[in-house]
Design a protein around this motif. Structure first.
Motif, PDB file in Angstrom:
ATOM      1  N   THR A  34       0.631  -0.687  -0.028  1.00 22.79           N
ATOM      2  CA  THR A  34      -0.373   0.148  -0.442  1.00 22.79           C
ATOM      3  C   THR A  34       1.246   1.325  -0.366  1.00 22.79           C
ATOM      4  O   THR A  34       0.530   2.655   0.679  1.00 22.79           O
ATOM      5  N   TRP A  35       1.755   1.136  -0.284  1.00 22.63           N
ATOM      6  CA  TRP A  35       3.090   2.854  -0.133  1.00 22.63           C
ATOM      7  C   TRP A  35       3.305   2.815  -1.082  1.00 22.63           C
ATOM      8  O   TRP A  35       2.626   2.176  -2.446  1.00 22.63           O
ATOM      9  N   THR A  36       3.480   4.029  -1.215  1.00 22.22           N
ATOM     10  CA  THR A  36       4.049   5.235  -2.463  1.00 22.22           C
ATOM     11  C   THR A  36       5.286   4.470  -3.106  1.00 22.22           C
ATOM     12  O   THR A  36       5.202   3.416  -3.250  1.00 22.22           O
ATOM     13  N   PRO A  37       5.095   4.429  -4.906  1.00 24.20           N
ATOM     14  CA  PRO A  37       5.769   4.058  -5.225  1.00 24.20           C
ATOM     15  C   PRO A  37       7.434   4.043  -5.142  1.00 24.20           C
ATOM     16  O   PRO A  37       8.094   3.615  -5.496  1.00 24.20           O
ATOM     17  N   PHE A  38       6.928   5.541  -5.728  1.00 20.56           N
ATOM     18  CA  PHE A  38       8.677   5.961  -4.462  1.00 20.56           C
ATOM     19  C   PHE A  38       8.912   4.659  -3.190  1.00 20.56           C
ATOM     20  O   PHE A  38      10.538   4.361  -3.797  1.00 20.56           O
ATOM     21  N   ALA A  39       8.397   5.130  -2.736  1.00 20.05           N
ATOM     22  CA  ALA A  39       8.895   3.841  -1.548  1.00 20.05           C
ATOM     23  C   ALA A  39       9.235   2.723  -1.500  1.00 20.05           C
ATOM     24  O   ALA A  39      10.590   2.335  -1.557  1.00 20.05           O
ATOM     25  N   ILE A  40       8.250   1.859  -2.507  1.00 16.73           N
ATOM     26  CA  ILE A  40       8.786   0.388  -3.248  1.00 16.73           C
ATOM     27  C   ILE A  40       9.761   0.319  -3.679  1.00 16.73           C
ATOM     28  O   ILE A  40      10.694  -0.487  -3.799  1.00 16.73           O
ATOM     29  N   LEU A  41       9.991   1.231  -4.754  1.00 14.93           N
ATOM     30  CA  LEU A  41      11.678   1.683  -5.461  1.00 14.93           C
ATOM     31  C   LEU A  41      12.701   1.656  -4.578  1.00 14.93           C
ATOM     32  O   LEU A  41      13.460   0.634  -4.935  1.00 14.93           O
ATOM     33  N   ILE A  42      12.642   2.445  -3.924  1.00 16.29           N
ATOM     34  CA  ILE A  42      13.735   2.214  -2.504  1.00 16.29           C
ATOM     35  C   ILE A  42      13.586   0.996  -2.115  1.00 16.29           C
ATOM     36  O   ILE A  42      15.274   0.537  -1.768  1.00 16.29           O
ATOM     37  N   LEU A  43      12.575   0.311  -1.260  1.00 16.00           N
ATOM     38  CA  LEU A  43      12.224  -1.587  -0.699  1.00 16.00           C
ATOM     39  C   LEU A  43      12.887  -2.068  -2.099  1.00 16.00           C
ATOM     40  O   LEU A  43      14.563  -3.064  -1.687  1.00 16.00           O
ATOM     41  N   ILE A  44      12.942  -1.854  -2.985  1.00  8.26           N
ATOM     42  CA  ILE A  44      13.124  -2.613  -4.322  1.00  8.26           C
ATOM     43  C   ILE A  44      14.990  -2.702  -4.388  1.00  8.26           C
ATOM     44  O   ILE A  44      15.759  -3.942  -4.064  1.00  8.26           O
ATOM     45  N   PHE A  45      15.831  -1.092  -4.020  1.00  2.00           N
ATOM     46  CA  PHE A  45      17.653  -1.317  -4.164  1.00  2.00           C
ATOM     47  C   PHE A  45      17.541  -1.837  -2.986  1.00  2.00           C
ATOM     48  O   PHE A  45      18.805  -1.710  -2.902  1.00  2.00           O
ATOM     49  N   GLY A  46      17.448  -1.145  -2.181  1.00  2.00           N
ATOM     50  CA  GLY A  46      17.244  -1.655  -0.863  1.00  2.00           C
ATOM     51  C   GLY A  46      17.622  -3.647  -1.275  1.00  2.00           C
ATOM     52  O   GLY A  46      18.516  -4.472  -0.355  1.00  2.00           O
ATOM     53  N   SER A  47      15.988  -4.228  -0.960  1.00  2.00           N
ATOM     54  CA  SER A  47      16.919  -6.219  -1.388  1.00  2.00           C
ATOM     55  C   SER A  47      17.825  -6.113  -2.650  1.00  2.00           C
ATOM     56  O   SER A  47      18.915  -7.071  -2.573  1.00  2.00           O
ATOM     57  N   PHE A  48      17.960  -5.207  -2.977  1.00  2.00           N
ATOM     58  CA  PHE A  48      19.100  -5.767  -4.200  1.00  2.00           C
ATOM     59  C   PHE A  48      20.144  -5.670  -3.833  1.00  2.00           C
ATOM     60  O   PHE A  48      21.170  -6.123  -3.505  1.00  2.00           O
ATOM     61  N   VAL A  49      20.847  -5.267  -2.889  1.00  2.00           N
ATOM     62  CA  VAL A  49      21.903  -4.466  -2.449  1.00  2.00           C
ATOM     63  C   VAL A  49      22.491  -5.063  -1.352  1.00  2.00           C
ATOM     64  O   VAL A  49      23.408  -5.749  -1.227  1.00  2.00           O
ATOM     65  N   CYS A  50      21.126  -5.338  -0.439  1.00  2.00           N
ATOM     66  CA  CYS A  50      21.343  -5.621   0.807  1.00  2.00           C
ATOM     67  C   CYS A  50      22.703  -4.999   1.455  1.00  2.00           C
ATOM     68  O   CYS A  50      23.140  -4.328   2.097  1.00  2.00           O
ATOM     69  N   ALA A  51      23.023  -5.864   2.646  1.00  2.00           N
ATOM     70  CA  ALA A  51      24.243  -5.646   3.457  1.00  2.00           C
ATOM     71  C   ALA A  51      25.643  -5.736   3.196  1.00  2.00           C
ATOM     72  O   ALA A  51      26.001  -6.372   2.122  1.00  2.00           O
ATOM     73  N   CYS A  52      26.170  -6.263   4.802  1.00  2.00           N
ATOM     74  CA  CYS A  52      27.527  -6.014   4.095  1.00  2.00           C
ATOM     75  C   CYS A  52      28.305  -7.505   3.561  1.00  2.00           C
ATOM     76  O   CYS A  52      27.569  -8.820   4.252  1.00  2.00           O
ATOM     77  N   SER A  53      29.122  -7.610   3.316  1.00  2.00           N
ATOM     78  CA  SER A  53      30.404  -9.452   3.281  1.00  2.00           C
ATOM     79  C   SER A  53      30.311  -9.152   4.235  1.00  2.00           C
ATOM     80  O   SER A  53      30.871  -8.470   5.292  1.00  2.00           O
ATOM     81  N   GLY A  54      30.334 -11.171   4.558  1.00  2.00           N
ATOM     82  CA  GLY A  54      30.647 -11.539   6.102  1.00  2.00           C
ATOM     83  C   GLY A  54      29.976 -11.410   6.877  1.00  2.00           C
ATOM     84  O   GLY A  54      30.282 -11.487   8.344  1.00  2.00           O
ATOM     85  N   SER A  55      28.501 -11.103   7.027  1.00  2.00           N
ATOM     86  CA  SER A  55      28.070 -11.440   7.713  1.00  2.00           C
ATOM     87  C   SER A  55      26.613 -12.596   7.084  1.00  2.00           C
ATOM     88  O   SER A  55      27.210 -13.189   5.896  1.00  2.00           O
ATOM     89  N   THR A  56      25.633 -12.520   7.822  1.00  2.00           N
ATOM     90  CA  THR A  56      24.566 -13.622   7.136  1.00  2.00           C
ATOM     91  C   THR A  56      23.449 -13.186   6.009  1.00  2.00           C
ATOM     92  O   THR A  56      22.414 -13.433   5.381  1.00  2.00           O
TER      93      THR A  56
END
Lengths: 357, 481
Positions: free
Chosen positions: B325-347
């Motif tokens: 239900t969020w805005t498209p802009f918010a969803i795109l930021i979430l998609i970007f976050g899902s692409f990149v994720c966090a640091c190496s050496g973590s889970t």
């Protein structure tokens, strides 16, 4: 672990253990399944038997009331009480066993209504029986089950929906089964000194009308009229207007109980299906694991038993035919390693002896 | 390559998994011998038997080749996913063969995507197995195998080169045993601390342990159908945000920070940028949601924005709101976050933030090279000079990642799934995030996807967890010399 024999033995024992294990699981789960199935079938049978008992009791009640209402047969009273007791006993058992009592609500309600309708009649009947000795033969004669003669003109009808005091009636002896559906030609009303009009308060003023062809009707006491005004009147009209409706509702409720209990068994049957799944799945998984272990055992025996023998055989053959050095490749363990070393030693000794000569 | 040796090491891993199954059976026993007791007990016995069998024939071997190392890692993962199905299959319920496989793979790859319509219908023992399998997956099945192995040396180094990405190893040069020690101390310590904090915040002990396991593994499995939204507690959400963010940092850096060493998270460029990304992304989403009127005030908007962005960026996948239900802009930021994720050496999963940093620096270097053709431009990350092998691997990895992503999305679409669901499901699985958008949104599940889609998603999870090439190599062993 050392020793090929030990390794192979343990390997095979693992497979045997798995087979035994899967068999035990299968046995355990299937016996549980069998027990659950038996329980469901028994529960189903009990419910059907109980419903049958209730239907039989209701039918007996109906016959009893027909005898009383249509034929004036006082033995119907005993039959009625007995059948009521049967019905209530069966209902009580059903209530005790029911997981969901709501499916018996309608039946309980209609039985209560029926009691309310018929209890006044029964109470009066008891009182009448107590006073039966005082009334003498006339009263007793009035209760015969045999067809009675035409009522005298002085009989009084207390409550008449459409009852007529001077109507003549000829009772025809009909079978109990036929009475409930056959039209009753006439009824007769008799004064009854011992009746108390308790029933007047119930059912909106319906009352029971008793008929008596006895000449004793003349000798009603002074209170007979007032008492007669209060007593319920048992008549075919009462039967068709009051009782038959309740009887229909009661049989419908009993049938509803019978079908609802069968429906309530459906979740248990569903659970049975799940149990069957749970009985089969562990065995299947055990078999899959066993296949994996058999494949591993085949591989390891091939690597550690068969392959070394084949390679040593080839190396020896090459040595004997082509005089190539005896150097079989591959992994040798335990006894196989021992055999290879012994062969190498033997070849070395042969060479030494040959050089020495 | 010695298959017998590979089987032995895989057997050790199976024994470890059997131990956790037995532990779950104990939980079931404590819970009045619920319906999962026998499935877990039987599964434990069968898995132990599979694990012990190779050890009857194969002695301990210390020298392993790289090829054998790769095979051990991949086969351990696959075998773990298979044996993990046993309790689900034996229990029944919603677990068909494919569903059990999907749930199992999702657990061990710490994806956190579920096919369950009613999580709360699971008995406690099975719920605990579900969570503990994600916990095991979090640190890596192979890492635990390293812990129980009696020797050090080349064998472990070979194995860890697969399990941990090159970036993690190159950033932080410890002996392999040290890596294992770091993982155990940081991972177990973080789990214990999270459990305590969540319990103090109002969860029951069981829920606290399970949610802590899931958060530290960045898995996202929850004991409730509504996920973290069930508790509706800002305190719990804050705790989980912190735990997830920490779980997305290189474990070696966390260990160094805790032990007071010089190379800690505050001095790490990658970690600083990662935390900054979390903050900036949360604020951007907050503004978008508040201005669109989805939430009445900025504080509430920030509460949900921060949680959802952190959970997706760390590839965890908890939910406190319906992001559909969020805005498209918010969803795109979430998609970007899902692409990149966090640091190496973590889970975490995804492309890894380190690769993004390297890619960005490579881009800058490329621009500089065009301006100064004769210049020799070196790329450093956290003060460490990046080797050419690492730098050349980054774009290749990203390209392979995108190819697999689009292949998965296309197969989903071919099965009749809508565009948003197809793409987000493929992305969520290959990044090991879990929830996507559309029919696989934050408060939804994967149960409604077609059979083929679910299978493809499970394969994408394996690719993501094994960093793509780890799984691809399995099909080219024959040519590996």
């Amino acid at each position: 672990m050392t020793g090929l024999r030990k390794r192979v033995a343990v390997g095979f024992l693992s497979i045997v253990f798995l087979l035994f294990f899967s068999g035990m699981i299968s046995l355990f789960e299937l016996s549980r399944l069998s027990r659950d199935t038996g329980e469901i079938l028994e529960a189903s049978k009990r419910h059907i038997d109980r419903a049958k008992e209730m239907l039989d009791a209701a039918h007996e009640q109906n016959v009893a009331l027909i005898r009383l209402a249509m034929l004036g047969d006082r033995s119907g009273d005993t039959l009625y009480r007995r059948s009521t007791a049967r019905l209530e006993a069966a209902l009580e058992e059903a209530l005790v066993e029911a997981s969901d009592r709501s499916m018996l609500d309608s039946l309980v309600a209609v039985v209560a209504e029926l009691r309310q309708l018929t209890d006044p009649f029964l109470a009066e009947e008891e009182a009448e029986q107590r006073a039966g000795g005082r009334m003498g033969h006339a009263t007793a004669a009035s209760r015969t089950a045999t067809p009675v003669p035409t009522a005298p003109k002085e009989t009084v009808s207390i409550v008449g929906n459409d009852a007529t005091a001077d109507s003549t009636s000829e009772w025809t002896a009909q079978s109990a089964e036929g009475i409930s559906s056959a039209a009753v030609a006439q009824h007769r009303a008799l004064p009854d000194q011992s009746r108390v009009a308790e029933g007047a308060a119930s059912g909106g003023g319906s009352a029971l009308v008793r008929a008596s062809g006895s000449g004793k009707g003349r000798s009603t006491t002074k209170n007979a009229v007032s008492v007669a005004e209060q007593r319920p009147v048992l008549s075919p009209e009462w039967y068709s207007a009051e009782y038959e409706v309740l009887y229909g509702r009661m049989t419908a409720a009993i049938k509803s109980y019978m079908t609802s209990t069968q429906s309530s068994l459906a979740p248990r049957a569903e659970q049975l299906k799940k149990n069957a799944y749970r009985a089969v799945t562990p065995v299947l998984i055990s078999l899959v694991v066993m296949i994996a272990i058999v494949l591993m055992l085949y591989y390891f025996m091939s690597v550690y038993c068969v392959s070394p023998v084949v390679r040593m055989n080839k190396a020896l053959g090459d040595f004997l035919v082509f005089r190539t050095p005896f150097a079989p490749k591959g992994e040798f363990k335990d006894e196989m390693l021992g055999v290879r070393e012994k062969i190498e030693t033997m070849i070395a000794m042969i060479r030494q002896n040959g050089n020495g000569k | 390559m010695r298959l017998s040796v590979v089987l032995r090491y895989v057997g050790v891993v199976m024994l470890f998994i059997a131990l956790f199954m037995l532990l779950s059976a104990v939980v079931a026993a404590v819970n009045h011998y619920d319906s999962s007791f026998y499935p877990l007990l039987l599964s434990s016995l069968l898995t132990a038997l599979i694990g012990v069998f190779p050890m009857i024939f194969v002695e301990r071997i210390e020298q392993l080749s790289t090829k054998e190392g790769y095979c051990i890692v991949v086969c351990s993962w696959l075998a773990a996913c298979v044996v993990s199905m046993f309790p689900y299959l034996m229990w029944g319920g919603e677990f068909t063969l494919l569903n059990a496989w999907f749930e199992s793979v999702s657990s061990f790859t710490t994806t956190g995507a579920s096919i369950l319509n009613d999580v709360e219908a699971l008995p406690r023992g099975l719920m605990f197995w579900r969570m503990s399998s994600t916990w095991i997956g979090g640190v890596g099945v192979v890492m635990f195998a390293l812990v129980v192995l009696p020797s050090l040396g080349r064998s472990k180094m070979t194995l860890t080169s697969v399990e941990m990405s090159n970036l993690a190893k190159d950033n932080f040069r410890y002996r392999t045993q040290m890596i294992v020690q770091i993982l155990m101390v940081v991972y177990v310590g973080l789990t214990a601390l999270s459990t305590l904090l969540l319990k103090l915040a109002g969860m029951t002990w069981f829920d606290a342990v399970c949610q802590a396991m899931s958060a530290c593994a960045t898995s996202g499995f929850s004991t409730k159908n509504a996920s973290i939204a069930f508790w509706n507690s800002p305190l719990i959400e804050t705790i989980l945000i912190v735990v997830m963010a920490v779980a997305g940092i290189h474990f070696g850096l966390i260990y160094a920070t805790v032990t007071g060493k010089r190379n800690n998270i505050f001095r790490s460029e990658v970690t600083r940028n990662y935390l900054a990304m979390l903050l900036v992304g949360s604020i951007a989403i907050t503004l978008s949601l508040w201005m669109a009127g989805i939430y009445p005030d900025p504080i509430t908007a920030f509460r949900y924005a921060a949680f959802q962005f952190t959970t997706l960026t760390t590839s965890t996948g908890f939910a406190t709101a319906d992001t559909n239900t969020w805005t498209p802009f918010a969803i795109l930021i979430l998609i970007f976050g899902s692409f990149v994720c966090a640091c190496s050496g973590s889970t975490t999963g995804g492309i890894k933030f380190n690769r993004l940093v390297i890619a960005a620096k490579m881009l800058r270097a490329r621009l500089q090279q065009q301006q100064h053709p004769n210049a020799v431009i070196r790329i450093r990350v956290d003060g460490v000079l990046q080797e050419d092998t690492v730098m050349s691997a980054v774009p290749v990895f990203i390209v392979a990642y995108l190819l697999l992503l689009f292949a998965g999305a296309m197969i989903n679409a071919l099965c009749g799934v809508d565009l948003m669901t197809s793409f987000s499901a493929a992305l969520a699985c290959i990044s090991n995030v879990g929830p996507g958008f559309g029919a696989v949104g934050s408060l939804e599940n994967y149960a409604d996807l077609p059979v083929v889609s679910r299978f493809v998603c499970s394969i994408l999870m394996l690719f993501g967890r094994l960093e793509i090439f780890g799984l691809i190599q399995l099909f080219f062993l024959k040519w590996w010399r």
